[in-house]
Motif scaffolding. Sequence first.
Motif, PDB file in Angstrom:
ATOM      1  N   ASP A  39       0.857  -1.187   0.000  1.00 15.79           N
ATOM      2  CA  ASP A  39       0.000   0.000   0.000  1.00 15.79           C
ATOM      3  C   ASP A  39       0.891   1.235   0.000  1.00 15.79           C
ATOM      4  N   VAL A  40       0.553   2.200  -0.841  1.00 19.16           N
ATOM      5  CA  VAL A  40       1.363   3.405  -0.993  1.00 19.16           C
ATOM      6  C   VAL A  40       0.474   4.637  -0.899  1.00 19.16           C
ATOM      7  N   GLU A  41       0.981   5.656  -0.214  1.00 20.96           N
ATOM      8  CA  GLU A  41       0.398   7.002  -0.267  1.00 20.96           C
ATOM      9  C   GLU A  41       1.481   7.935  -0.779  1.00 20.96           C
ATOM     10  N   LEU A  42       1.091   8.910  -1.604  1.00 21.94           N
ATOM     11  CA  LEU A  42       2.076   9.735  -2.305  1.00 21.94           C
ATOM     12  C   LEU A  42       1.706  11.206  -2.283  1.00 21.94           C
ATOM     13  N   ASN A  43       2.698  12.044  -2.035  1.00 25.31           N
ATOM     14  CA  ASN A  43       2.610  13.488  -2.260  1.00 25.31           C
ATOM     15  C   ASN A  43       3.734  13.890  -3.210  1.00 25.31           C
ATOM     16  N   VAL A  44       3.410  14.707  -4.210  1.00 27.95           N
ATOM     17  CA  VAL A  44       4.425  15.282  -5.090  1.00 27.95           C
ATOM     18  C   VAL A  44       4.342  16.796  -4.970  1.00 27.95           C
ATOM     19  N   ARG A  45       5.485  17.431  -4.699  1.00 26.54           N
ATOM     20  CA  ARG A  45       5.528  18.898  -4.645  1.00 26.54           C
ATOM     21  C   ARG A  45       6.584  19.388  -5.623  1.00 26.54           C
ATOM     22  N   ILE A  46       6.255  20.473  -6.313  1.00 25.16           N
ATOM     23  CA  ILE A  46       7.187  21.104  -7.240  1.00 25.16           C
ATOM     24  C   ILE A  46       7.133  22.611  -7.005  1.00 25.16           C
ATOM     25  N   GLN A  47       8.276  23.178  -6.722  1.00 32.37           N
ATOM     26  CA  GLN A  47       8.345  24.620  -6.471  1.00 32.37           C
ATOM     27  C   GLN A  47       8.104  25.395  -7.766  1.00 32.37           C
ATOM     28  N   ASP A  48       7.303  26.477  -7.671  1.00 34.51           N
ATOM     29  CA  ASP A  48       6.960  27.320  -8.824  1.00 34.51           C
ATOM     30  C   ASP A  48       6.260  26.523  -9.917  1.00 34.51           C
ATOM     31  N   TYR A  49       5.376  25.643  -9.507  1.00 33.95           N
ATOM     32  CA  TYR A  49       4.697  24.753 -10.446  1.00 33.95           C
ATOM     33  C   TYR A  49       3.697  25.520 -11.309  1.00 33.95           C
ATOM     34  N   ALA A  50       3.703  25.233 -12.615  1.00 40.71           N
ATOM     35  CA  ALA A  50       2.770  25.873 -13.547  1.00 40.71           C
ATOM     36  C   ALA A  50       2.205  24.838 -14.511  1.00 40.71           C
ATOM     37  N   GLY A  51       1.979  23.625 -13.977  1.00 38.70           N
ATOM     38  CA  GLY A  51       1.516  22.543 -14.832  1.00 38.70           C
ATOM     39  C   GLY A  51       0.071  22.169 -14.590  1.00 38.70           C
ATOM     40  N   LEU A  52      -0.268  20.952 -15.003  1.00 36.98           N
ATOM     41  CA  LEU A  52      -1.617  20.416 -14.869  1.00 36.98           C
ATOM     42  C   LEU A  52      -1.782  19.715 -13.533  1.00 36.98           C
ATOM     43  N   PRO A  53      -3.002  19.652 -13.000  1.00 36.33           N
ATOM     44  CA  PRO A  53      -4.240  20.282 -13.473  1.00 36.33           C
ATOM     45  C   PRO A  53      -4.156  21.811 -13.446  1.00 36.33           C
ATOM     46  N   ARG A  54      -4.974  22.463 -14.244  1.00 31.99           N
ATOM     47  CA  ARG A  54      -5.004  23.921 -14.248  1.00 31.99           C
ATOM     48  C   ARG A  54      -5.307  24.424 -12.833  1.00 31.99           C
ATOM     49  N   ASN A  55      -4.775  25.600 -12.522  1.00 25.51           N
ATOM     50  CA  ASN A  55      -4.995  26.253 -11.232  1.00 25.51           C
ATOM     51  C   ASN A  55      -4.375  25.502 -10.064  1.00 25.51           C
ATOM     52  N   SER A  56      -3.415  24.622 -10.351  1.00 26.20           N
ATOM     53  CA  SER A  56      -2.690  23.965  -9.258  1.00 26.20           C
ATOM     54  C   SER A  56      -1.915  25.006  -8.464  1.00 26.20           C
ATOM     55  N   PRO A  57      -1.795  24.830  -7.143  1.00 26.00           N
ATOM     56  CA  PRO A  57      -0.967  25.755  -6.366  1.00 26.00           C
ATOM     57  C   PRO A  57       0.454  25.775  -6.910  1.00 26.00           C
ATOM     58  N   SER A  58       1.056  26.940  -6.954  1.00 24.62           N
ATOM     59  CA  SER A  58       2.407  27.062  -7.512  1.00 24.62           C
ATOM     60  C   SER A  58       3.472  26.606  -6.530  1.00 24.62           C
ATOM     61  N   THR A  59       3.105  26.443  -5.264  1.00 25.62           N
ATOM     62  CA  THR A  59       4.073  26.002  -4.261  1.00 25.62           C
ATOM     63  C   THR A  59       3.327  25.258  -3.160  1.00 25.62           C
ATOM     64  N   SER A  60       4.067  24.843  -2.147  1.00 26.88           N
ATOM     65  CA  SER A  60       3.512  24.118  -1.005  1.00 26.88           C
ATOM     66  C   SER A  60       4.165  24.633   0.264  1.00 26.88           C
ATOM     67  N   PRO A  61       3.443  24.618   1.398  1.00 24.38           N
ATOM     68  CA  PRO A  61       4.065  25.001   2.671  1.00 24.38           C
ATOM     69  C   PRO A  61       5.304  24.166   2.988  1.00 24.38           C
ATOM     70  N   TYR A  62       5.389  23.000   2.369  1.00 26.49           N
ATOM     71  CA  TYR A  62       6.533  22.106   2.543  1.00 26.49           C
ATOM     72  C   TYR A  62       7.854  22.824   2.282  1.00 26.49           C
TER      73      TYR A  62
END
Length: 372
Positions: A39-62
């Motif tokens: 069983d796996v749970e996953l988070n992906v964060r990308i700084q200054d993100y401008a990809g899909l889905p549209r309106n994704s947050p550009s950053t994370s508190p991480y």
Amino acid sequence: MADKYVIRVTAGPDYDIDNHTVVPVNAPETVKVSTAHGDVELNVRIQDYAGLPRNSPSTSPYFSLEPHKTSNDRYSIAIRFTPKNPDGGDGGGISGGDLQFGNDFDHPIRDKLPPGFSYAMNIVKWWIDPGLDGDAYADEPYLYGPGLSSFNALHVGQGEHDPAKGGLVVEEGGDEAGLEARRAVGAPDTAKERMKWALKQDAKSRWVYEHGRTYCFDFFNPYLDFNDFALRLPGFTLPIMKYWDGQPLSSDGKPTHKPKRSHTLRYVLRNRSTADTYLVVLFTLYLKEDVNEDGSLKDAALKATKEDKEMARESGKISSSSGASGQEEEKGNNSKHEEDYEEARKHFEKLGVSKSHDDAAAPAAENDDDVD
């Protein structure tokens, strides 16, 4: 040319993208993947993100947390993993040398590698992960490292999931039982010392990821920038757009020289001995002209994705009996992708994120010739 593409992240239990879910990048909610093996749970964060889905947050508190703030980390792949015995029995597990994490491809990329690539790989092994092993010049290139020495943070136990911190937050160590298990095999308490210790064969043999016990991993660094698609190493910068993925091959194995409409970078959590996969994460670039305003893929992008799947099937990474066939398969796949995007889009609307990324773009490469 980097500004002509938009990135999408998907994750699933295997190489078949039809079994994948679109990952809501920078969202605190985890994507869950379950199989008979784990069983796996996953988070992906990308700084200054401008990809899909549209309106994704550009950053994370991480990225405001330490050590990520000081290190200026650009991305994170955080995993909560509970290995399971596929036979349903108790006991046993995966050895420290068998659980691997890294990248692989379905086709040769040796003709696309730049001068100095071997030098860059030596920097990666010396500066980032001495445990990496692979062959970039093989017919099916790969670059894997034992998770025990590759993961920047390793926690034995459930770890922490805090939406205010961006979701899964993995700190080196473990819960009470986890710390006891680490010390029983001689694993150091700090990440740096654990990664160094894990390079020894004896350490990899003594460490076991026990079936039924939960482990948390975090893989992050400041070197890979998904906005201008460059690998920035000490004293060496590689514009990876040109080398991200090989050109499609003809039946005689020669490049067709037709420009690809998608490029994929794949991360895999796998078992070296059994070749079982626990998690596959795809970072795929699509031409912006092949993506609808709502973030769904047009026919050209879906066709490119299908071609990538066929290459994976031909390489043996996907069973020939996997999935439906013909129009039924294509119809089902399109429907699933639309459902994924609709779900992700609703999620971000609930977050109150209103900034549109329709016109956002990663900085262009310094030279258009950097992309074929």
